[in-house]
Design a protein around this motif. Structure first.
Motif, mmCIF file in Angstrom:
data_model
loop_
_atom_site.group_PDB
_atom_site.id
_atom_site.type_symbol
_atom_site.label_atom_id
_atom_site.label_comp_id
_atom_site.label_asym_id
_atom_site.label_seq_id
_atom_site.Cartn_x
_atom_site.Cartn_y
_atom_site.Cartn_z
ATOM 1 N N ILE A 235 26.332 24.848 60.436
ATOM 2 C CA ILE A 235 25.049 24.330 59.979
ATOM 3 C C ILE A 235 24.064 25.470 59.733
ATOM 4 N N ASP A 236 23.447 25.473 58.562
ATOM 5 C CA ASP A 236 22.422 26.455 58.155
ATOM 6 C C ASP A 236 22.955 27.880 58.039
ATOM 7 N N ASN A 237 24.253 28.057 57.979
ATOM 8 C CA ASN A 237 24.828 29.406 58.005
ATOM 9 C C ASN A 237 25.057 29.954 56.594
ATOM 10 N N GLY A 238 23.963 30.231 55.885
ATOM 11 C CA GLY A 238 24.080 30.821 54.569
ATOM 12 C C GLY A 238 24.702 32.200 54.610
ATOM 13 N N PHE A 239 24.379 32.962 55.634
ATOM 14 C CA PHE A 239 24.954 34.302 55.796
ATOM 15 C C PHE A 239 26.473 34.242 55.900
ATOM 16 N N GLY A 240 26.983 33.379 56.768
ATOM 17 C CA GLY A 240 28.428 33.271 56.956
ATOM 18 C C GLY A 240 29.139 32.785 55.710
ATOM 19 N N ALA A 241 28.485 31.898 54.967
ATOM 20 C CA ALA A 241 29.081 31.405 53.726
ATOM 21 C C ALA A 241 29.236 32.538 52.713
ATOM 22 N N THR A 242 28.240 33.409 52.643
ATOM 23 C CA THR A 242 28.332 34.546 51.723
ATOM 24 C C THR A 242 29.460 35.482 52.119
ATOM 25 N N MET A 243 29.608 35.740 53.397
ATOM 26 C CA MET A 243 30.689 36.623 53.830
ATOM 27 C C MET A 243 32.052 36.031 53.469
ATOM 28 N N SER A 244 32.193 34.722 53.572
ATOM 29 C CA SER A 244 33.438 34.075 53.150
ATOM 30 C C SER A 244 33.631 34.224 51.644
ATOM 31 N N ALA A 245 32.555 34.070 50.880
ATOM 32 C CA ALA A 245 32.639 34.211 49.427
ATOM 33 C C ALA A 245 33.081 35.616 49.041
ATOM 34 N N ILE A 246 32.554 36.621 49.739
ATOM 35 C CA ILE A 246 32.928 38.008 49.446
ATOM 36 C C ILE A 246 34.424 38.211 49.654
ATOM 37 N N LYS A 247 34.956 37.676 50.732
ATOM 38 C CA LYS A 247 36.395 37.836 50.984
ATOM 39 C C LYS A 247 37.227 37.117 49.916
ATOM 40 N N MET A 248 36.767 35.971 49.469
ATOM 41 C CA MET A 248 37.471 35.261 48.396
ATOM 42 C C MET A 248 37.472 36.084 47.108
ATOM 43 N N LEU A 249 36.315 36.628 46.751
ATOM 44 C CA LEU A 249 36.208 37.404 45.516
ATOM 45 C C LEU A 249 37.039 38.677 45.594
ATOM 46 N N ARG A 250 37.050 39.317 46.726
ATOM 47 C CA ARG A 250 37.848 40.541 46.875
ATOM 48 C C ARG A 250 39.336 40.231 46.832
ATOM 49 N N ALA A 251 39.741 39.117 47.422
ATOM 50 C CA ALA A 251 41.154 38.727 47.368
ATOM 51 C C ALA A 251 41.577 38.469 45.934
ATOM 52 N N ALA A 252 40.694 37.822 45.165
ATOM 53 C CA ALA A 252 41.001 37.565 43.761
ATOM 54 C C ALA A 252 41.133 38.866 42.981
ATOM 55 N N GLU A 253 40.271 39.830 43.288
ATOM 56 C CA GLU A 253 40.340 41.122 42.600
ATOM 57 C C GLU A 253 41.634 41.851 42.942
ATOM 58 N N ARG A 254 42.046 41.792 44.198
ATOM 59 C CA ARG A 254 43.305 42.434 44.597
ATOM 60 C C ARG A 254 44.498 41.800 43.882
ATOM 61 N N LEU A 255 44.497 40.482 43.812
ATOM 62 C CA LEU A 255 45.591 39.785 43.132
ATOM 63 C C LEU A 255 45.627 40.147 41.650
ATOM 64 N N GLY A 256 44.437 40.272 41.049
ATOM 65 C CA GLY A 256 44.395 40.653 39.644
ATOM 66 C C GLY A 256 44.969 42.022 39.405
ATOM 67 N N LYS A 257 44.718 42.951 40.330
ATOM 68 C CA LYS A 257 45.251 44.297 40.183
ATOM 69 C C LYS A 257 46.772 44.302 40.363
ATOM 70 N N LYS A 258 47.262 43.460 41.265
ATOM 71 C CA LYS A 258 48.713 43.418 41.492
ATOM 72 C C LYS A 258 49.454 42.855 40.281
ATOM 73 N N SER A 259 48.836 41.912 39.599
ATOM 74 C CA SER A 259 49.509 41.269 38.469
ATOM 75 C C SER A 259 49.384 42.052 37.167
ATOM 76 N N SER A 260 48.469 43.039 37.145
ATOM 77 C CA SER A 260 48.258 43.806 35.905
ATOM 78 C C SER A 260 49.225 44.983 35.791
#
Length: 260
Positions: A235-260
């Protein structure tokens, strides 16, 4: 053999406490006075830096911790700092800035501090109502400070007037991660998850009348979402939500590099 512990000069740290080195950067700690042991290795281990939780700390402790971190990382922040606490912090260190709405303190890193890596992708931060904006602003400030290259705040698009969301749907669908900040009935995250193919992070807020139970009602609603792919934070954890978003975006970037 492991490198022996070193003690940098106090002038380099802007504090009096010693630094404790384990021989590996990911386990480095820094003692600040007799009240804090900063996890300087957190970035190396997790990709996310040490951040200060404001409640329960004195203004002097918050200021000293932020000054200690300034020399070691570019993203320095403290969350949930009340205005009267910040006034005392500012008297100690005027360079510490403050967003009163989000209750977030920030401090620019030293010129030789390691730069904050850019996080590729678009993060959309939606609020169900204007009353949810403080939590959303905490999330957005955190996202920008932590390096997300494109942060889009879309306010007041709750389900009571669904046309407001539908009018911005094309913009929401451009996002790589969608964060939805909602109190009351907590319905907006489920609606968004049924309309977009990006990961949806639900942030239930404490906004609402008595039966909202301080955010427990929207928390339970988002946990029980019928729409698939909804991640829920506290509840009210905007900070924690952003940290989760960062990990999602970084994972997507890593996967993109592996597939290229």
């Amino acid at each position: 053999a492991a490198r022996p512990p070193e003690t940098p000069p106090p002038a380099a740290l802007s504090l009096d406490g010693p630094e404790s080195l384990s021989g590996e950067a990911r386990y480095t700690t820094l003692e600040v006075g007799d009240f804090a042991k900063l996890d300087l290795g957190r970035t190396a281990r997790t990709g996310l830096p040490e951040v200060v939780w404001g409640p329960g700390k004195t203004p002097e402790q918050i200021a000293k911790i932020m000054l200690a971190l300034r020399d070691r990382q570019s993203a320095v922040m403290a969350t949930r700092v009340d205005p009267e606490v910040y006034e005392r912090i500012r008297a100690i260190e005027p360079s510490i800035e403050y967003d009163a709405f989000a209750r977030v303190c920030t401090l620019a890193g030293a010129p030789d501090a390691p730069p904050t890596p850019v996080v590729r992708g678009i993060l959309a931060v939606l609020t169900a109502g204007t009353a949810d904006l403080a939590v959303a602003e905490e999330a957005a400030i955190t996202a920008r400070l932590m390096g997300i290259e494109d942060v889009r705040l879309i306010a007041d698009v709750g389900v009571a007037g669904l046309q407001r969301l539908l009018s911005r749907l094309d913009e929401v669908r451009e996002a790589d991660v969608v964060m939805v900040v909602a109190g009351m009935d907590g319905a907006l995250p489920s609606v968004c998850a049924g309309l977009v193919d990006a990961p949806v992070i639900a942030v239930p807020t404490s906004v609402g009348y008595g039966a909202a139970m301080g955010g427990l009602s929207p928390l339970m609603a988002t946990l029980n979402s019928c729409a698939t792919g909804v991640t829920v934070v506290n509840i009210d954890n905007g900070f924690g939500a952003t940290m989760s978003a960062i990990k999602m975006l970084r994972a997507a970037e890593r996967l993109g590099k592996k597939s290229s």
